[in-house]
Design a protein around this motif. Sequence first.
Motif, PDB file in Angstrom:
ATOM      1  N   ALA A   1      23.962   1.326 -12.076  1.00 34.94           N
ATOM      2  CA  ALA A   1      23.174   0.496 -11.063  1.00 34.94           C
ATOM      3  C   ALA A   1      21.834  -0.795 -11.848  1.00 34.94           C
ATOM      4  CB  ALA A   1      22.945   1.349  -9.817  1.00 34.94           C
ATOM      5  N   MET A   2      21.194  -0.565 -12.822  1.00 36.91           N
ATOM      6  CA  MET A   2      20.595  -0.503 -13.414  1.00 36.91           C
ATOM      7  C   MET A   2      21.132  -2.066 -14.091  1.00 36.91           C
ATOM      8  SD  MET A   2      18.313  -0.151 -16.611  1.00 36.91           S
ATOM      9  CE  MET A   2      17.003  -0.970 -17.457  1.00 36.91           C
ATOM     10  N   THR A   3      20.454  -3.449 -13.282  1.00 39.48           N
ATOM     11  CA  THR A   3      21.373  -4.728 -14.623  1.00 39.48           C
ATOM     12  C   THR A   3      20.208  -5.149 -15.628  1.00 39.48           C
ATOM     13  OG1 THR A   3      19.367  -5.535 -12.477  1.00 39.48           O
ATOM     14  CG2 THR A   3      21.560  -4.954 -11.238  1.00 39.48           C
ATOM     15  N   ALA A   4      21.627  -6.537 -15.755  1.00 40.51           N
ATOM     16  CA  ALA A   4      20.507  -7.745 -16.647  1.00 40.51           C
ATOM     17  C   ALA A   4      20.693  -8.521 -16.178  1.00 40.51           C
ATOM     18  CB  ALA A   4      21.244  -6.753 -18.176  1.00 40.51           C
ATOM     19  N   ARG A   5      20.289  -9.179 -15.976  1.00 42.56           N
ATOM     20  CA  ARG A   5      20.811 -10.977 -15.851  1.00 42.56           C
ATOM     21  C   ARG A   5      20.488 -12.234 -16.863  1.00 42.56           C
ATOM     22  NH1 ARG A   5      15.997 -13.195 -13.685  1.00 42.56           N
ATOM     23  NH2 ARG A   5      14.332 -11.594 -13.142  1.00 42.56           N
TER      24      ARG A   5
ATOM     25  N   LEU B   1      15.894  -7.388 -18.003  1.00 41.31           N
ATOM     26  CA  LEU B   1      16.402  -5.796 -17.358  1.00 41.31           C
ATOM     27  C   LEU B   1      15.624  -5.039 -16.094  1.00 41.31           C
ATOM     28  CD1 LEU B   1      17.822  -5.878 -19.934  1.00 41.31           C
ATOM     29  CD2 LEU B   1      17.741  -3.714 -20.521  1.00 41.31           C
ATOM     30  N   SER B   2      16.270  -4.776 -15.365  1.00 38.80           N
ATOM     31  CA  SER B   2      15.661  -3.802 -14.283  1.00 38.80           C
ATOM     32  C   SER B   2      16.603  -2.398 -13.669  1.00 38.80           C
ATOM     33  CB  SER B   2      15.589  -5.205 -12.608  1.00 38.80           C
ATOM     34  OG  SER B   2      15.005  -6.431 -13.015  1.00 38.80           O
ATOM     35  N   GLY B   3      15.562  -1.882 -13.530  1.00 39.54           N
ATOM     36  CA  GLY B   3      16.108  -0.211 -12.985  1.00 39.54           C
ATOM     37  C   GLY B   3      15.298   1.148 -13.100  1.00 39.54           C
ATOM     38  N   GLU B   4      16.377   1.639 -13.703  1.00 39.17           N
ATOM     39  CA  GLU B   4      15.649   3.155 -13.994  1.00 39.17           C
ATOM     40  C   GLU B   4      16.920   4.084 -14.806  1.00 39.17           C
ATOM     41  OE1 GLU B   4      14.502   6.887 -11.060  1.00 39.17           O
ATOM     42  OE2 GLU B   4      12.697   4.878 -11.006  1.00 39.17           O
ATOM     43  N   LYS B   5      16.295   4.757 -15.804  1.00 39.25           N
ATOM     44  CA  LYS B   5      16.806   5.722 -16.226  1.00 39.25           C
ATOM     45  C   LYS B   5      16.577   6.883 -16.359  1.00 39.25           C
ATOM     46  CE  LYS B   5      19.958   2.702 -17.767  1.00 39.25           C
ATOM     47  NZ  LYS B   5      21.365   3.107 -17.018  1.00 39.25           N
ATOM     48  N   THR B   6      17.335   8.537 -16.218  1.00 42.56           N
ATOM     49  CA  THR B   6      16.751   9.456 -15.683  1.00 42.56           C
ATOM     50  C   THR B   6      17.392  10.478 -17.436  1.00 42.56           C
ATOM     51  OG1 THR B   6      15.802  11.382 -14.233  1.00 42.56           O
ATOM     52  CG2 THR B   6      18.122  10.237 -14.372  1.00 42.56           C
ATOM     53  N   TRP B   7      16.780  11.732 -17.481  1.00 42.92           N
ATOM     54  CA  TRP B   7      17.183  12.340 -18.275  1.00 42.92           C
ATOM     55  C   TRP B   7      17.454  11.858 -20.019  1.00 42.92           C
ATOM     56  CZ3 TRP B   7      16.114  17.461 -16.679  1.00 42.92           C
ATOM     57  CH2 TRP B   7      16.240  17.790 -15.580  1.00 42.92           C
TER      58      TRP B   7
ATOM     59  N   PHE C   1      12.426   0.105 -15.981  1.00 44.94           N
ATOM     60  CA  PHE C   1      12.324  -0.849 -15.638  1.00 44.94           C
ATOM     61  C   PHE C   1      11.512  -1.956 -15.661  1.00 44.94           C
ATOM     62  CE2 PHE C   1      14.930   1.893 -18.746  1.00 44.94           C
ATOM     63  CZ  PHE C   1      15.302   1.356 -19.940  1.00 44.94           C
ATOM     64  N   GLU C   2      10.896  -2.891 -15.204  1.00 44.12           N
ATOM     65  CA  GLU C   2      10.511  -3.963 -14.630  1.00 44.12           C
ATOM     66  C   GLU C   2      10.197  -5.142 -15.079  1.00 44.12           C
ATOM     67  OE1 GLU C   2       6.750  -2.794 -13.037  1.00 44.12           O
ATOM     68  OE2 GLU C   2       7.653  -0.730 -12.139  1.00 44.12           O
ATOM     69  N   ASP C   3      11.528  -5.858 -14.595  1.00 44.59           N
ATOM     70  CA  ASP C   3      11.867  -6.550 -15.363  1.00 44.59           C
ATOM     71  C   ASP C   3      11.653  -7.373 -16.741  1.00 44.59           C
ATOM     72  OD1 ASP C   3      12.017  -8.195 -13.084  1.00 44.59           O
ATOM     73  OD2 ASP C   3      10.652  -8.809 -12.192  1.00 44.59           O
ATOM     74  N   VAL C   4      12.018  -6.273 -17.619  1.00 42.33           N
ATOM     75  CA  VAL C   4      12.305  -6.212 -18.871  1.00 42.33           C
ATOM     76  C   VAL C   4      12.731  -7.481 -19.947  1.00 42.33           C
ATOM     77  CG1 VAL C   4      12.597  -4.868 -21.380  1.00 42.33           C
ATOM     78  CG2 VAL C   4      11.896  -3.345 -18.858  1.00 42.33           C
ATOM     79  N   ARG C   5      11.966  -8.319 -20.628  1.00 37.71           N
ATOM     80  CA  ARG C   5      12.416  -9.133 -20.975  1.00 37.71           C
ATOM     81  C   ARG C   5      12.388  -9.411 -22.232  1.00 37.71           C
ATOM     82  NH1 ARG C   5      13.087 -14.523 -19.267  1.00 37.71           N
ATOM     83  NH2 ARG C   5      11.464 -13.771 -17.175  1.00 37.71           N
ATOM     84  N   LEU C   6      14.171  -9.345 -22.507  1.00 39.92           N
ATOM     85  CA  LEU C   6      14.728  -9.360 -24.409  1.00 39.92           C
ATOM     86  C   LEU C   6      15.599 -10.841 -25.046  1.00 39.92           C
ATOM     87  CD1 LEU C   6      16.295  -6.128 -23.559  1.00 39.92           C
ATOM     88  CD2 LEU C   6      14.340  -6.362 -24.305  1.00 39.92           C
ATOM     89  N   PRO C   7      14.755 -10.597 -26.214  1.00 38.38           N
ATOM     90  CA  PRO C   7      15.645 -12.413 -26.467  1.00 38.38           C
ATOM     91  C   PRO C   7      17.805 -11.931 -26.594  1.00 38.38           C
ATOM     92  CG  PRO C   7      14.886 -10.968 -28.332  1.00 38.38           C
ATOM     93  CD  PRO C   7      14.943 -10.217 -26.954  1.00 38.38           C
ATOM     94  N   ALA C   8      18.092 -12.953 -25.932  1.00 37.28           N
ATOM     95  CA  ALA C   8      19.597 -13.376 -25.841  1.00 37.28           C
ATOM     96  C   ALA C   8      19.982 -11.982 -27.046  1.00 37.28           C
ATOM     97  CB  ALA C   8      19.594 -14.834 -26.364  1.00 37.28           C
ATOM     98  N   ASP C   9      19.568 -12.105 -28.557  1.00 37.81           N
ATOM     99  CA  ASP C   9      20.714 -11.355 -29.246  1.00 37.81           C
ATOM    100  C   ASP C   9      20.158  -9.849 -29.222  1.00 37.81           C
ATOM    101  OD1 ASP C   9      17.847 -11.176 -30.434  1.00 37.81           O
ATOM    102  OD2 ASP C   9      18.118 -12.378 -32.059  1.00 37.81           O
ATOM    103  N   ALA C  10      19.074  -9.620 -28.106  1.00 37.13           N
ATOM    104  CA  ALA C  10      19.448  -7.792 -27.779  1.00 37.13           C
ATOM    105  C   ALA C  10      20.520  -7.250 -27.184  1.00 37.13           C
ATOM    106  CB  ALA C  10      18.395  -7.877 -27.123  1.00 37.13           C
ATOM    107  N   ILE C  11      21.669  -8.051 -27.166  1.00 37.34           N
ATOM    108  CA  ILE C  11      22.605  -7.416 -26.660  1.00 37.34           C
ATOM    109  C   ILE C  11      23.749  -7.004 -27.849  1.00 37.34           C
ATOM    110  CG2 ILE C  11      24.351  -9.349 -26.944  1.00 37.34           C
ATOM    111  CD1 ILE C  11      25.165  -8.382 -23.772  1.00 37.34           C
ATOM    112  N   ILE C  12      24.266  -5.473 -27.511  1.00 35.20           N
ATOM    113  CA  ILE C  12      25.295  -5.407 -28.636  1.00 35.20           C
ATOM    114  C   ILE C  12      26.340  -5.786 -28.516  1.00 35.20           C
ATOM    115  CG2 ILE C  12      25.793  -3.029 -29.906  1.00 35.20           C
ATOM    116  CD1 ILE C  12      23.286  -1.727 -29.130  1.00 35.20           C
ATOM    117  N   GLY C  13      27.422  -6.446 -29.523  1.00 33.03           N
ATOM    118  CA  GLY C  13      28.881  -6.671 -29.180  1.00 33.03           C
ATOM    119  C   GLY C  13      28.900  -8.606 -27.815  1.00 33.03           C
TER     120      GLY C  13
END
Length: 390
Positions: A139-143, A151-157, A213-225
């Motif tokens: 459900a976590m999103t990256a827009r 990035l917004s959402g949550e991860k666990t474990w 993850f509360e509106d975690v802003r990443l540069p365009a080159d942070a994506i893998i692939g």
Amino acid sequence: MADRSYLDWPFFEEKHRELSDALERWAGRRLGEIDHADTDAACRDLVAKLGQGGWLEHAASEDGKLDVRSLCLIRETLARHDGLADFAFAMQGLGSGAITLFGSDAQKSEWLPKVRSGAAISAFALTEPQSGSDVANLAMTARRDGDDWVLSGEKTWISNGGIADLYVVFARTGEGPGAKGLSAFVVPADTAGLGVAERLDTIAPHPLARLSFEDVRLPADAIIGAPGEGFRIAMSVLDVFRSTVAAASLGFARRAMDASLDRASSRELFGAPLFEMQMVQGHIAEMAHGIDAGALLTYRAAWMKDMGAPRVSREAAMAKLFSTEEAQKIIDAAVQLHGGDGVRSGSVPETLYREIRALRIYEGASDVQKIIIARAAMAAHDKGGAANGA
């Protein structure tokens, strides 16, 4: 001393035997120095020592290739000596695996040398509160926001959650439904908006956390692939490392068998060594049988991957399912053979009993492995049936 005759099996080359021998010597000297009183500090210490020893070079290789047999041998040896050492090594590989296999040159040059040296601790952030083995349900999103990703959402474990310097995070970018709309990102731990919502305690202490993850802003080159390749990347990484979970369980099982042999030969019952009881011999025989069968499945999967098989999902699932379940039985039998000493806090059987349980869950629970194996069997059946005109 645990049986190491399996190293003569045709799955291995001389370099693997040399690696195993060298690590065995190193582990005997260095792992006894670790203070486990503070789990976070122990993990940091272990990552640093593994880096200094050169063992992390196998977990995050410079050439973008991973020798799965080496990974398995290292995990099996470390697990037999110290479960937390195995954890520390495995997470360096799993956490950086997406970068090793699919990262850009810039991502590799920035992070992999730090992972190899132990200067940076890595983490693999896939699981969510409502999405564990069902990765397509993330459900976590990256827009997109201009040139950035948010990035917004949550991860666990998340293993190494709270102590990692680097997280590889999977989020929904929406290129398609379900698994088709996921992407992977490199997220440094000090990125604004990334927080540790909760530290999670388990029966075998490891660094684990729920991350926000509360509106975690990443540069365009942070994506893998490329966008939409996240599911393929995640499955490819797990395809490599799932066999290593089986190898770690073998390490636990071998230590349990060693402890059982020591107990059976030194403990007397009714005026004779415990081993003279046929029921005890039956337990030992079942241990030896289960370990060898698990090792055959594990190193078959590793060998196939190293020989160039594009996917070994079926073989890795068989290895993980059988080896982890069998290790649980072997360790339970070891506890029984030790009697009261087997449940004494801090004893070898008690420690192993707590360590093994999580391996039947993480990187795909046993029931999920059964689904993978069954679907592979049906796919092979349908393909064969079509070929035969059925």
